[in-house]
Design an enzyme around this catalytic site. Structure first.
Site, PDB file in Angstrom:
ATOM      1  N   LEU A 505       0.827  -1.206   0.000  1.00 47.06           N
ATOM      2  CA  LEU A 505       0.000   0.000   0.000  1.00 47.06           C
ATOM      3  C   LEU A 505       0.856   1.249   0.000  1.00 47.06           C
ATOM      4  O   LEU A 505       0.498   2.258  -0.573  1.00 47.06           O
ATOM      5  CB  LEU A 505      -0.886   0.027   1.247  1.00 47.06           C
ATOM      6  CG  LEU A 505      -2.033  -0.969   1.327  1.00 47.06           C
ATOM      7  CD1 LEU A 505      -2.678  -0.891   2.684  1.00 47.06           C
ATOM      8  CD2 LEU A 505      -3.043  -0.691   0.233  1.00 47.06           C
ATOM      9  N   GLY A 506       1.980   1.154   0.673  1.00 45.40           N
ATOM     10  CA  GLY A 506       2.813   2.342   0.766  1.00 45.40           C
ATOM     11  C   GLY A 506       4.038   2.050   1.583  1.00 45.40           C
ATOM     12  O   GLY A 506       4.282   0.917   1.983  1.00 45.40           O
ATOM     13  N   GLY A 511       8.921   1.491   7.575  1.00 44.87           N
ATOM     14  CA  GLY A 511       8.727   0.184   6.972  1.00 44.87           C
ATOM     15  C   GLY A 511       7.628   0.202   5.933  1.00 44.87           C
ATOM     16  O   GLY A 511       7.008   1.226   5.664  1.00 44.87           O
ATOM     17  N   VAL A 513       4.016  -0.940   4.160  1.00 50.61           N
ATOM     18  CA  VAL A 513       2.653  -1.229   4.577  1.00 50.61           C
ATOM     19  C   VAL A 513       1.984  -2.076   3.491  1.00 50.61           C
ATOM     20  O   VAL A 513       2.055  -1.747   2.313  1.00 50.61           O
ATOM     21  CB  VAL A 513       1.857   0.068   4.802  1.00 50.61           C
ATOM     22  CG1 VAL A 513       0.472  -0.253   5.328  1.00 50.61           C
ATOM     23  CG2 VAL A 513       2.585   0.980   5.770  1.00 50.61           C
ATOM     24  N   ASP A 624       4.627  13.733  13.485  1.00 52.00           N
ATOM     25  CA  ASP A 624       4.731  13.582  12.033  1.00 52.00           C
ATOM     26  C   ASP A 624       3.355  13.682  11.393  1.00 52.00           C
ATOM     27  O   ASP A 624       2.984  12.856  10.566  1.00 52.00           O
ATOM     28  CB  ASP A 624       5.411  12.257  11.687  1.00 52.00           C
ATOM     29  CG  ASP A 624       5.915  12.252  10.245  1.00 52.00           C
ATOM     30  OD1 ASP A 624       6.089  13.345   9.668  1.00 52.00           O
ATOM     31  OD2 ASP A 624       6.115  11.162   9.694  1.00 52.00           O
TER      32      ASP A 624
END
Ligand SMILES: *[C@@H]1O[C@H](CO)[C@@H](O)[C@H](O)[C@H]1NC(C)=O
Ligand SMILES: *[C@@H]1O[C@H](CO)[C@@H](O)[C@H](O)[C@H]1NC(C)=O
Ligand SMILES: *[C@@H]1O[C@H](CO)[C@@H](O)[C@H](O)[C@H]1NC(C)=O
Ligand SMILES: *[C@@H]1O[C@H](CO)[C@@H](O)[C@H](O)[C@H]1NC(C)=O
Ligand SMILES: *[C@@H]1O[C@H](CO)[C@@H](O)[C@H](O)[C@H]1NC(C)=O
Ligand SMILES: *[C@@H]1O[C@H](CO)[C@@H](O)[C@H](O)[C@H]1NC(C)=O
Ligand SMILES: *[C@@H]1O[C@H](CO)[C@@H](O)[C@H](O)[C@H]1NC(C)=O
Ligand SMILES: *[C@@H]1O[C@H](CO)[C@@H](O)[C@H](O)[C@H]1NC(C)=O
Length: 737
Positions: A505-506, A511, A513, A624
């Site tokens: 996904l990304g 790390g 996903v 973040d």
């Protein structure tokens, strides 16, 4: 010949080579590979190239092999690493007697392949594996290769490469680091198998042991539970009378995984879609340093002091126990008397890295009890253990002499039994006597039958105590319950199609996903924390517990976690609409977002942030907050995600300082980015940027520097300044939501 004819001829010459030379993966005895002509060999599948190169800032020329299709030029093998060619005169060829030679400017041999077999009619070929081989033209059997680069590794361990020994020929394949990024000549660090009775991998600095993995126990290394088969690569250890080696293979073709010995450490990378990530590295921490704590010293990271003596021992040095004294190690509280076997027992240490196996002895077919007896009968035997921990454990390894380099390894389930004087048992037996008296007294009240029954029980108990003088102490590794469900790695691997790239996904700073589907159909988002970001196990558990406690409809919900081997994974609810940035910065999709929807999203984020700052049990600073960390559910409700960087504060603490600034430039408050000073205000700053982005549909690319008038913040500087000084803004905004 006039100049133009020369230019024409030489350029057509180069054109010829450019067009026709790059496809070949081999040269025959009549051909050469020449630096000045720029010729290279490319493996059939295009994965590897062999050619001449100059590393880093060096002007020296080397013959080497590198990956053809990953963006950072990654050299995996160097031929003449000790003997560079100072200009581009190098030529690789098979000479008339069939040797593979690299000739320099004086046509003298700069490097030659160490072929033991009589070569003739041979070709040099670069295989798809990155292995450069010299073989008979019509004989592809690896057994008959005259020579192969896989037998002479540089600093890189490639899939299918055997790291270890061929006992028949005495050939040792070990990794040696480059001296520096500009100089491939052998550096200080090397990494290979030590052929003790119970072999183990040892990293050396010069000739001194620097780090050891602990021996192979059938499943992994006792000191490195991280090295294990994963969905990305599998791994095996082979030990027989002919060979002793380790080997790995990449499982998914799209994922390249290699191990490199750096100037300072051993690193394993994976390359996915042209991006490199560090999987893990060794040594991991100070406690991995060989023999840091001396004999019978126990190195425990996170404790102060790190070096302690194992139970039953005390520091040898009577001085204060400081780092200089650690290496002197520990001595027994009570001296061992060897002759009287009744006074000797073994204490079980659960989940420990096995001691240095230099003075060890192994028998794979003995069981643990035979092993204990064998150890008990020799006064210099200090410990024993199963040599293989598969299927409940088998085999026997015993250690002679003092035990060196042990530490607890939580993820490793290997126990070691250490010889101890029976003084602890004596205490145990005294207790036993008291129990006997009490039991007898009670028993007499309940009559003869009961007495008999109890005596029976007692005898058996005492037998047990005497025959088996172990004291069970679970020194490490009780697994406390976190309040979140545990998922096994197998479940997650199945759900994500073995972490397939198609499920990705990304990618965050922490790390990759993946999207996954559980067997019951529930969709999940799987966040696989990269090794570089993995904190200690305890910190990870703390974080899981923390995130689990945060329940708010504008925060992404944690469904579970997984700690297995070197994997630390978080499982979140899946957000079908992805992240906010995929809407607001996309010209086509931004149309979906009407003003009321944007307002709804802004309010949702504000609510979530306010919860983190003010309403949750702990004060949490996200650190973040940005568009890509805001996810949208099927109803376009926003949920804040990625608490990986969140900082937890006590209830009344509002400000902190850090040396390691994390977060995303463009969203970071100036005082945080510059001084590392963060507070809830830093989040409010990020929220302000996000607000502007949502409203404008433009990304804030620039920095926050006032002299750059171009970025969003520059434009809105005054508003934003006000927003920050009037904190907390989310609260004020909420009045309108
Ligand atoms: C060597 O390379 C040539 C292409 O230049 C190819 O046609 C030939 O099949 C290769 N030989 C072998 C043994 O692979
Ligand atoms: C070929 O190279 C090998 C290795 O350097 C050398 O021993 C041999 O003499 C060379 N043969 C000829 C004909 O030059
Ligand atoms: C090659 O020959 C030149 C000139 O004779 C000499 O200066 C140089 O040291 C030689 N290089 C090697 C590598 O032998
Ligand atoms: C070649 O082999 C010999 C004997 O097997 C060995 O002594 C020598 O170090 C080897 N050379 C290289 C460059 O590996
Ligand atoms: C890895 O797994 C594949 C498929 O199961 C197998 O063929 C290969 O031998 C394994 N490699 C290692 C090094 O264990
Ligand atoms: C080499 O080691 C250092 C740690 O000392 C690390 O920062 C660096 O990224 C490593 N890797 C490479 C490829 O240089
Ligand atoms: C290993 O143990 C088995 C079973 O006790 C025994 O038969 C065998 O001789 C032992 N081997 C060695 C080399 O001691
Ligand atoms: C105990 O083991 C050591 C090391 O293997 C050996 O030298 C010694 O002879 C053994 N002693 C006895 C009594 O078996």
């Amino acid at each position: 010949m006039d100049i133009s004819a020369f230019v024409f001829l030489s350029s057509s010459f180069f054109l010829f080579y450019f067009l026709f030379s790059h496809a070949a993966d081999n040269i025959t005895q009549s051909q050469t590979l020449s630096d000045i002509e720029g010729t290279t060999l490319v493996s059939k599948d295009g994965g590897f190239v062999v050619g001449f190169f100059s590393p880093g800032d060096s002007t020296n020329r080397y013959l080497g092999i590198w990956y053809n299709n990953i963006p950072i030029k990654t050299f995996v093998w160097v031929a003449n690493r000790r003997n560079p060619i100072t200009d581009s005169s190098g030529v690789l060829m098979v000479n008339s007697s069939g040797s593979l030679v690299l000739l320099n400017q004086n046509s003298t041999v700069a490097w030659s392949a160490n072929s033991t077999k009589e070569a003739g009619n041979s070709i040099v070929q670069l295989l798809d594996s990155g292995n450069l081989v010299l073989r008979k033209e019509n004989d592809e059997n690896p057994e008959n290769y005259f020579w192969q680069s896989y037998d002479y590794p540089s600093d890189t361990w490639l899939p299918g490469m055997k790291l270890g020994w061929d006992l028949r020929t005495g050939l040792e394949r070990r990794l040696t680091a480059w001296k520096s990024p500009d100089d491939p000549s052998p550096g200080e660090l090397s990494w290979g198998i030590e052929l003790h009775n119970y072999p183990e991998i040892v990293m050396k600095k010069g000739s001194k042991v620097y780090f050891r993995t602990g021996p192979w126990n059938g499943l992994g290394f006792s000191g490195l539970p991280e090295i294990r088969a994963t969905p990305v690569y599998n791994f095996s250890f082979v030990s027989n009378k002919d060979e002793v080696y380790f080997i790995f293979d990449n499982i998914q073709h799209s994922v390249i995984s290699i191990a490199v010995l750096n100037q300072t450490r051993y690193e394993r990378y994976i390359w996915v879609n042209g991006k490199r990530s560090l999987y893990y590295h060794f040594p991991r921490d100070e406690c991995d340093t060989y023999n840091l704590c001396g004999v019978y010293g126990n190195c425990i990271i996170g404790e102060s002091p790190k070096c302690q003596c194992i139970q039953g021992f005390k520091p040898k040095s009577t001085e204060t126990w400081n780092p200089e004294e650690w290496s002197k190690g520990c001595v027994r509280n009570t001296q061992l008397s060897c002759q009287d076997k009744q006074k000797i027992g073994f204490v079980k240490f659960v989940g420990y890295k096995l001691p240095d196996t230099t003075y060890s002895w192994v028998n794979q077919s003995m069981n643990l009890e035979e092993c204990r007896v064998k150890c008990l009968n020799n006064c210099s035997c200090m410990a024993y253990s199963n040599s293989d921990i598969r299927d409940g454990g088998s085999g026997c390894v015993i250690w002679y002499g003092d035990l060196i380099d042990i530490r607890p390894t939580a993820a490793n389930r290997q126990d070691v039994y250490i010889r101890m004087p029976a003084s602890e048992q004596v205490k145990g037996k005294q207790k036993m006597k008291v129990i006997v008296i009490v039991v007898v007294a009670i028993a007499s009240v309940f009559g003869v039958l009961w007495i008999l029954y109890c005596l029976c029980k007692m005898t058996s108990l005492r037998d047990k105590m005497e025959n088996n003088v172990m004291i069970d102490q679970n020194i490490e590794g009780q697994s406390e319950d976190l309040e979140v469900p545990f998922f096994s790695l197998a479940t997650i691997a199945t759900a994500t199609n073995n972490f397939s790239i198609n499920n990705k996904l990304g990618e965050g700073g922490f790390g990759l996903v993946y999207k996954g589907t559980l067997t019951d159909g529930q969709e999940i988002a799987v966040k696989r924390l990269s090794q570089s970001s993995v904190q200690g196990l305890n910190e990870f558990k703390n974080e899981v517990t923390l995130i689990a406690k945060l329940q708010h409809r504008n925060l992404v919900r944690l469904l579970g976690y997984c700690i297995e081997g070197h994997e630390t994974i978080l499982i979140y609810e899946y957000m079908p609409n992805g992240s906010l940035d995929s809407f607001i910065f996309d010209q086509t999709r931004v149309g979906v977002l009407g003003w009321s929807m944007r307002f709804n999203i802004i309010c949702g984020i504000a609510r979530g942030l306010l919860y983190l700052h003010e309403d949750s049990r702990l004060r949490i600073i996200h650190r973040d907050l940005k568009a890509s960390n805001v996810l949208l559910d099927s109803n376009m409700n926003p949920k804040i995600s990625d608490f990986g960087m969140a900082k937890i504060f006590g209830g009344d603490q509002t400000e902190g300082n850090t040396k390691r600034v994390v977060g995303t430039y463009g969203y970071m408050a100036p005082e945080y980015a510059i001084d590392g000073l963060f507070s809830v205000k830093s989040d409010v700053f990020s929220f302000g940027i996000l607000l502007l982005e949502i409203l404008s549909g433009k990304k804030n690319r620039g920095s926050f520097h006032p002299s750059h008038g171009q970025n969003l913040v520059g434009n809105e500087k005054n508003h934003l300044h006000q927003a920050r000084t009037n904190h907390p803004q989310p609260m004020k905004l909420l009045l309108h939501c």
